[in-house]
Design a protein around this motif. Sequence first.
Motif, PDB file in Angstrom:
ATOM      1  N   ASN A  78      12.479   0.868  15.574  1.00  0.00           N
ATOM      2  CA  ASN A  78      11.238   1.580  15.296  1.00  0.00           C
ATOM      3  C   ASN A  78      10.445   0.951  14.158  1.00  0.00           C
ATOM      4  O   ASN A  78      11.016   0.414  13.205  1.00  0.00           O
ATOM      5  CB  ASN A  78      11.526   3.043  14.962  1.00  0.00           C
ATOM      6  CG  ASN A  78      12.011   3.824  16.174  1.00  0.00           C
ATOM      7  OD1 ASN A  78      11.641   3.517  17.301  1.00  0.00           O
ATOM      8  ND2 ASN A  78      12.842   4.816  15.947  1.00  0.00           N
ATOM      9  N   LEU A  79       9.105   1.048  14.304  1.00  0.00           N
ATOM     10  CA  LEU A  79       8.194   0.639  13.246  1.00  0.00           C
ATOM     11  C   LEU A  79       7.999   1.799  12.272  1.00  0.00           C
ATOM     12  O   LEU A  79       8.040   2.962  12.664  1.00  0.00           O
ATOM     13  CB  LEU A  79       6.835   0.278  13.839  1.00  0.00           C
ATOM     14  CG  LEU A  79       6.529  -1.178  14.186  1.00  0.00           C
ATOM     15  CD1 LEU A  79       5.197  -1.246  14.931  1.00  0.00           C
ATOM     16  CD2 LEU A  79       6.475  -2.043  12.953  1.00  0.00           C
ATOM     17  N   ILE A  80       7.778   1.473  11.020  1.00  0.00           N
ATOM     18  CA  ILE A  80       7.426   2.491  10.035  1.00  0.00           C
ATOM     19  C   ILE A  80       5.917   2.687  10.078  1.00  0.00           C
ATOM     20  O   ILE A  80       5.151   1.748   9.910  1.00  0.00           O
ATOM     21  CB  ILE A  80       7.888   2.073   8.628  1.00  0.00           C
ATOM     22  CG1 ILE A  80       9.419   1.931   8.598  1.00  0.00           C
ATOM     23  CG2 ILE A  80       7.426   3.089   7.582  1.00  0.00           C
ATOM     24  CD1 ILE A  80       9.961   1.392   7.289  1.00  0.00           C
ATOM     25  N   MET A  81       5.490   3.911  10.318  1.00  0.00           N
ATOM     26  CA  MET A  81       4.076   4.238  10.446  1.00  0.00           C
ATOM     27  C   MET A  81       3.520   4.768   9.122  1.00  0.00           C
ATOM     28  O   MET A  81       4.262   5.414   8.372  1.00  0.00           O
ATOM     29  CB  MET A  81       3.881   5.299  11.526  1.00  0.00           C
ATOM     30  CG  MET A  81       4.323   4.887  12.924  1.00  0.00           C
ATOM     31  SD  MET A  81       3.126   3.841  13.759  1.00  0.00           S
ATOM     32  CE  MET A  81       4.090   2.368  13.979  1.00  0.00           C
ATOM     33  N   PRO A  82       2.227   4.549   8.819  1.00  0.00           N
ATOM     34  CA  PRO A  82       1.287   3.714   9.571  1.00  0.00           C
ATOM     35  C   PRO A  82       1.445   2.241   9.209  1.00  0.00           C
ATOM     36  O   PRO A  82       1.881   1.907   8.108  1.00  0.00           O
ATOM     37  CB  PRO A  82      -0.064   4.260   9.125  1.00  0.00           C
ATOM     38  CG  PRO A  82       0.164   4.722   7.710  1.00  0.00           C
ATOM     39  CD  PRO A  82       1.568   5.245   7.683  1.00  0.00           C
ATOM     40  N   ARG A 185      -7.020   6.677  14.400  1.00  0.00           N
ATOM     41  CA  ARG A 185      -7.183   8.095  14.726  1.00  0.00           C
ATOM     42  C   ARG A 185      -5.833   8.785  14.878  1.00  0.00           C
ATOM     43  O   ARG A 185      -5.647   9.944  14.464  1.00  0.00           O
ATOM     44  CB  ARG A 185      -7.998   8.255  16.014  1.00  0.00           C
ATOM     45  CG  ARG A 185      -8.382   9.692  16.347  1.00  0.00           C
ATOM     46  CD  ARG A 185      -9.078   9.772  17.693  1.00  0.00           C
ATOM     47  NE  ARG A 185      -8.150   9.606  18.793  1.00  0.00           N
ATOM     48  CZ  ARG A 185      -7.430  10.602  19.329  1.00  0.00           C
ATOM     49  NH1 ARG A 185      -7.520  11.817  18.840  1.00  0.00           N
ATOM     50  NH2 ARG A 185      -6.616  10.357  20.346  1.00  0.00           N
ATOM     51  N   LEU A 186      -4.876   8.067  15.464  1.00  0.00           N
ATOM     52  CA  LEU A 186      -3.539   8.627  15.686  1.00  0.00           C
ATOM     53  C   LEU A 186      -2.621   8.463  14.473  1.00  0.00           C
ATOM     54  O   LEU A 186      -1.458   8.843  14.526  1.00  0.00           O
ATOM     55  CB  LEU A 186      -2.888   7.950  16.900  1.00  0.00           C
ATOM     56  CG  LEU A 186      -3.541   8.203  18.254  1.00  0.00           C
ATOM     57  CD1 LEU A 186      -2.909   7.324  19.324  1.00  0.00           C
ATOM     58  CD2 LEU A 186      -3.444   9.665  18.641  1.00  0.00           C
ATOM     59  N   HIS A 187      -3.149   7.870  13.395  1.00  0.00           N
ATOM     60  CA  HIS A 187      -2.375   7.607  12.177  1.00  0.00           C
ATOM     61  C   HIS A 187      -1.214   6.633  12.438  1.00  0.00           C
ATOM     62  O   HIS A 187      -0.202   6.667  11.746  1.00  0.00           O
ATOM     63  CB  HIS A 187      -1.840   8.907  11.568  1.00  0.00           C
ATOM     64  CG  HIS A 187      -2.920   9.929  11.302  1.00  0.00           C
ATOM     65  ND1 HIS A 187      -3.880   9.757  10.322  1.00  0.00           N
ATOM     66  CD2 HIS A 187      -3.191  11.104  11.916  1.00  0.00           C
ATOM     67  CE1 HIS A 187      -4.702  10.797  10.343  1.00  0.00           C
ATOM     68  NE2 HIS A 187      -4.315  11.625  11.294  1.00  0.00           N
ATOM     69  N   LYS A 188      -1.393   5.766  13.421  1.00  0.00           N
ATOM     70  CA  LYS A 188      -0.439   4.683  13.668  1.00  0.00           C
ATOM     71  C   LYS A 188      -0.805   3.453  12.850  1.00  0.00           C
ATOM     72  O   LYS A 188       0.061   2.677  12.459  1.00  0.00           O
ATOM     73  CB  LYS A 188      -0.405   4.319  15.159  1.00  0.00           C
ATOM     74  CG  LYS A 188      -0.162   5.483  16.090  1.00  0.00           C
ATOM     75  CD  LYS A 188       1.165   6.159  15.846  1.00  0.00           C
ATOM     76  CE  LYS A 188       1.420   7.252  16.880  1.00  0.00           C
ATOM     77  NZ  LYS A 188       2.700   7.942  16.629  1.00  0.00           N
ATOM     78  N   LEU A 189      -2.111   3.261  12.631  1.00  0.00           N
ATOM     79  CA  LEU A 189      -2.607   2.192  11.773  1.00  0.00           C
ATOM     80  C   LEU A 189      -3.165   2.803  10.496  1.00  0.00           C
ATOM     81  O   LEU A 189      -3.823   3.851  10.537  1.00  0.00           O
ATOM     82  CB  LEU A 189      -3.724   1.407  12.468  1.00  0.00           C
ATOM     83  CG  LEU A 189      -3.341   0.344  13.494  1.00  0.00           C
ATOM     84  CD1 LEU A 189      -4.598  -0.317  14.042  1.00  0.00           C
ATOM     85  CD2 LEU A 189      -2.421  -0.687  12.905  1.00  0.00           C
ATOM     86  N   ASP A 190      -2.926   2.120   9.387  1.00  0.00           N
ATOM     87  CA  ASP A 190      -3.526   2.539   8.128  1.00  0.00           C
ATOM     88  C   ASP A 190      -5.049   2.389   8.216  1.00  0.00           C
ATOM     89  O   ASP A 190      -5.549   1.460   8.850  1.00  0.00           O
ATOM     90  CB  ASP A 190      -2.971   1.677   6.986  1.00  0.00           C
ATOM     91  CG  ASP A 190      -3.380   2.187   5.619  1.00  0.00           C
ATOM     92  OD1 ASP A 190      -4.499   1.850   5.186  1.00  0.00           O
ATOM     93  OD2 ASP A 190      -2.613   2.923   5.004  1.00  0.00           O
TER      94      ASP A 190
END
Length: 371
Positions: A78-82, A185-190
């Motif tokens: 898993n990636l750490i979001m965002p 918008r989905l808070h996946k990207l900073d």
Amino acid sequence: MKSEQPRSEHIEEQATTHTNGTHMRGLIWLCGVLMVLVVTAIVYFVWMMTKNVDTFGKGLRILDRSEWLGEPPTSVENLIMPVSHVIIHHTATEGCEREEECIYRMRMIQTFHMKSLGFTDIAYNFLVGGDGQVYVGRGWQAQGQHIKGYGSVSLSIAFMGTFISVMPKKKQLWAARRLMEEGVRLHKLDADYHIYAHRQLTATESPGEKLFGLMKHWPRWTEDVNPLRGLNQEPLRLVERPAWLAQPSVEMLPPLKWPVQKVRFECTSTDSCETQASCTFRIRYLQTFHIESLQHKDINYNFVVGGDGNVYVGRGWNYSCDVPDFEGLIVGLVCQSQPTTSQRNIAKELLARSVKLGTLKRDYQLLDDLN
């Protein structure tokens, strides 16, 4: 004769009633058909609107893995979001302009990555087809295998096609931009994410000269890759002399005395280079010019920092350069008059390594001729 007239009128009345009934049943049947068509259209419209959960009200269509018949991954991290960093690639394959072509391309890329390269899945998080649609690779949550060591700190978006001499389609560019907006918008990207090209981090043509040229005008494109390299703790990339096809020195070179006290940064006064291929050509040209035109014994730099992020070994740490009244390290930066911020930072990283190796004094003196 008088009795037959009422009977005839009765028959005609029955026929009229039968005809009216038939017309009424036809109208009812037609209304039923129309109602079914209307309901079907509504259901289809609702299905299309909810088919892709990542689609928002700007026309972006994202096809999930089931829609392109993707194979399941063999493992997932898993990636750490965002995520704060996006790396743009091209697939270096043929492009696609229709959904069925792009689906075929997706399956071929996944097969190649898993069967030939030994990856756990298709390498990229998302891919953008020439049909203007986004295809989910590993998605928002999973680490990619797009560049070794960067999967845990970045999100990868690959443009399907090869863009060395061909421009990507406008709808591809549009879809990629919308995808990144959706990520925010989905808070996946900073919200303050940065964009880089694949070629800024490793020796490759990707994402192609044409696409890279467009990227340089994107508001979030970032020239300085050192913050991202710092997250990855990526070692300095040294290109040794055999790798850039250096010719041998024409004479024995004078040794460089350790630890060195002085360092000088110099611009090569040549065109810049942005890929390993073009930088290799530039370094070879410099060596030839220094030897044949300036009568030096070899390329007259200890190291040369290319615009591709690599450090090319000239005389190295062991031999001094032909500079009157100067005993020290000469670092060339491939540029006409001013290097990029990234080149300057890489040169300083080289000096930090020299200090650790004991070849450069901790209190060294930097003569920066570029200021």
